[in-house]
Write a protein that holds these residues in place. Structure first.
Motif, mmCIF file in Angstrom:
data_model
loop_
_atom_site.group_PDB
_atom_site.id
_atom_site.type_symbol
_atom_site.label_atom_id
_atom_site.label_comp_id
_atom_site.label_asym_id
_atom_site.label_seq_id
_atom_site.Cartn_x
_atom_site.Cartn_y
_atom_site.Cartn_z
ATOM 1 N N GLY A 1 -28.069 20.861 -2.091
ATOM 2 C CA GLY A 1 -27.452 20.566 -0.813
ATOM 3 C C GLY A 1 -28.460 20.578 0.312
ATOM 4 N N GLY A 2 -28.342 19.629 1.254
ATOM 5 C CA GLY A 2 -29.245 19.573 2.390
ATOM 6 C C GLY A 2 -30.653 19.135 2.068
ATOM 7 N N ALA A 3 -30.826 18.410 0.981
ATOM 8 C CA ALA A 3 -32.170 17.993 0.568
ATOM 9 C C ALA A 3 -32.740 16.890 1.448
ATOM 10 C CB ALA A 3 -32.154 17.532 -0.890
ATOM 11 N N GLY A 4 -31.876 16.132 2.123
ATOM 12 C CA GLY A 4 -32.352 15.028 2.950
ATOM 13 C C GLY A 4 -32.250 13.676 2.275
ATOM 14 N N ALA B 1 -34.422 24.845 -5.315
ATOM 15 C CA ALA B 1 -34.127 23.415 -5.342
ATOM 16 C C ALA B 1 -34.578 22.791 -6.661
ATOM 17 C CB ALA B 1 -34.804 22.712 -4.175
ATOM 18 N N ALA B 2 -35.695 23.252 -7.213
ATOM 19 C CA ALA B 2 -36.180 22.733 -8.494
ATOM 20 C C ALA B 2 -35.190 23.062 -9.608
ATOM 21 C CB ALA B 2 -37.556 23.314 -8.810
ATOM 22 N N VAL B 3 -34.666 24.282 -9.599
ATOM 23 C CA VAL B 3 -33.686 24.666 -10.619
ATOM 24 C C VAL B 3 -32.417 23.826 -10.488
ATOM 25 C CG1 VAL B 3 -32.221 26.543 -11.453
ATOM 26 C CG2 VAL B 3 -34.585 27.011 -10.775
ATOM 27 N N SER B 4 -31.950 23.655 -9.258
ATOM 28 C CA SER B 4 -30.750 22.856 -9.027
ATOM 29 C C SER B 4 -30.953 21.407 -9.450
ATOM 30 C CB SER B 4 -30.368 22.921 -7.546
ATOM 31 O OG SER B 4 -29.240 22.130 -7.279
#
Length: 451
Positions: free
Chosen positions: A228-231, A366-369
């Motif tokens: 979420g919110g990665a852009g 974020a990498a895990v997600s």
């Protein structure tokens, strides 16, 4: 322009769906029998997705290198003398297209691989409605001699392995009631699309009709956030803007009904044109030229957004989404889809994409997600773009290696981006040199580039 004006005439199709109830697909085999290809993907295949040509690329849909007249290499196959997009060898002879209507070319053979009699009967009626010819094989061994010469290969949900060294099937066909097993099986077999009958009967008839069209087909690039919110929305806007500046016909599609509305990020709430809510009752095939004329434009590219309002938005049927995406592919050279991260948007939009970009910040979480997200994506070429500053604690190559995707670019951390998003000035930010450099790295994935 009304929704009715967007619709093209389609073959009369009123099948009756009767017979035994839905079957339950068992899971795919966990091991690959000697000499057979189950289509299962090993982790290393994910790492090679962005480097190896996909089956679409081999069939002519994927753009080649750019030229002065076509710097992005995105010109449709018709302009390059290639065959129509979507299937090998289809539409060898060009047909006439009457104004405002699509007419199929000469009949071509569709191959269906299934041992399930009820599924066979339903597909036979659909193929007949589409004006095509059908060959049926009970299993992969029987289908092998006809696999590569068929215009379209359909595989039933009872099939668990493919002939060795054959292209992936175009559509996995199953029945309502089989649930998530259909999408899992499609990923294992490498199927490009999933058709759940009876709901997708009309869509499948139109898909088979269009598969014989000699018209050009653009490339559909999906963009989704690894967390979420990665852009992802920001990245999709900047890529669309850069491609449009080089003269490509570009459409940016808002695939997330819960994302607040793409039009807000573009500061285009008041720009006249169709939104998703105007297409809720659309059915059948949509004329690409009329769709293009009816859509709003911002930053040099067309866009299709959910309204940026507080009101609860009515849903759009999967068949309608499929019709819009098919028309978009025929009417534009590059179609960017801001997919979102929800289960339904991923199923509805991701499976129609030729390639997918996963946007993730330079963070361990974020990498895990992002690695988890890969399990929900279709088996198409997928690459990773990292959002962060050069020299971050976790660098891009390290994150890409941990996720299992090739690194395609770095979304720059441009000062003021958050404020620009709130003020609707992302397009202004998109003209900066660092942003253009990022867009060029992504467009290289498509076969061209920016200076």
């Amino acid at each position: 322009m009304s929704r009715q004006h967007l619709q093209e005439p389609t073959p009369e199709f009123t099948p009756e769906f009767t017979g035994p109830g839905p079957v339950t697909a068992s899971g795919p085999a966990s091991q690959e029998p000697p000499g057979r290809h189950t289509g299962s993907r090993q982790p290393s295949s994910r790492q090679q997705r962005g480097r190896q040509p996909s089956s679409r690329q081999e069939r002519g849909r994927q753009p080649g290198g750019g030229s002065p007249a076509d710097p992005l290499g995105l010109a449709g196959p018709a302009a390059r003398g290639a065959t129509a997009a979507g299937a090998p060898g289809r539409g060898a002879s060009a047909g006439e297209r009457a104004p405002g209507a699509w007419l199929p070319a000469e009949s071509a053979e569709t191959l269906l691989v299934t041992g399930f009699d009820f599924l066979r009967g339903e597909v036979e009626r659909i193929v007949a409605a589409a004006g095509g010819q059908l060959r049926v094989a009970a299993d992969a061994t029987e289908a092998a001699p006809f696999w590569d010469t068929a215009s379209v290969v359909l595989v039933g949900s009872d099939i668990r392995e493919l002939p060795p060294r054959r292209r992936a099937p175009a559509v996995l066909v199953g029945l309502s009631g089989e649930g998530d097993s259909l999408w899992h099986l499609a990923a294992v077999l490498g199927a490009e699309r999933v058709a759940v009958l009876p709901d997708a009967a009309a869509w499948l008839a139109e898909y088979l009709s269009r598969s014989r069209s000699p018209e050009a087909g653009g490339l559909v690039l999906g963009v989704t956030g690894g967390c979420g919110g990665a852009g992802a929305t920001t990245a999709a806007i900047w890529i669309a803007q850069a491609a449009a500046e080089w003269g490509a016909r570009v459409l940016l599609i808002d695939g997330d009904p819960w994302g607040g509305g793409l039009e807000i990020a573009l500061a285009a709430e008041e720009t006249p044109g169709l939104r998703w809510t105007d297409l809720t009752e659309a059915s059948g095939s949509i004329d690409p030229e009329q769709l293009s004329d009816a859509l709003p434009v911002a930053g040099g590219f067309s866009f299709l957004s959910w309204p940026g309002s507080r009101e609860r938005q009515p849903g759009v049927e999967a068949a309608t989404v499929g019709g819009v995406l098919d028309a978009a592919r025929r009417g534009y050279e590059l179609v960017l889809v801001d997919i979102g991260r929800g289960t339904e948007p991923l199923r509805t939009f991701a499976w129609d994409c030729d390639r997918i970009l996963v946007v993730a910040p330079a963070q361990l979480k974020a990498a895990v997600s992002s690695a988890r997200l890969l399990q929900e994506l279709p088996p198409v070429d997928t690459a990773l773009v990292i959002r962060g500053k050069a020299g971050a604690v976790l660098d891009g190559p390290l994150i890409a290696e941990s996720v299992g995707l090739p690194l395609q670019g770095l979304v720059p951390e441009v000062k003021g981006t958050a404020n620009a998003t709130e003020l609707g000035r992302l397009l202004e930010m998109g003209r900066r040199r660092t942003v253009r450099r990022f867009a060029a790295s992504v467009l290289d994935l498509l076969g061209g580039g920016l200076p």
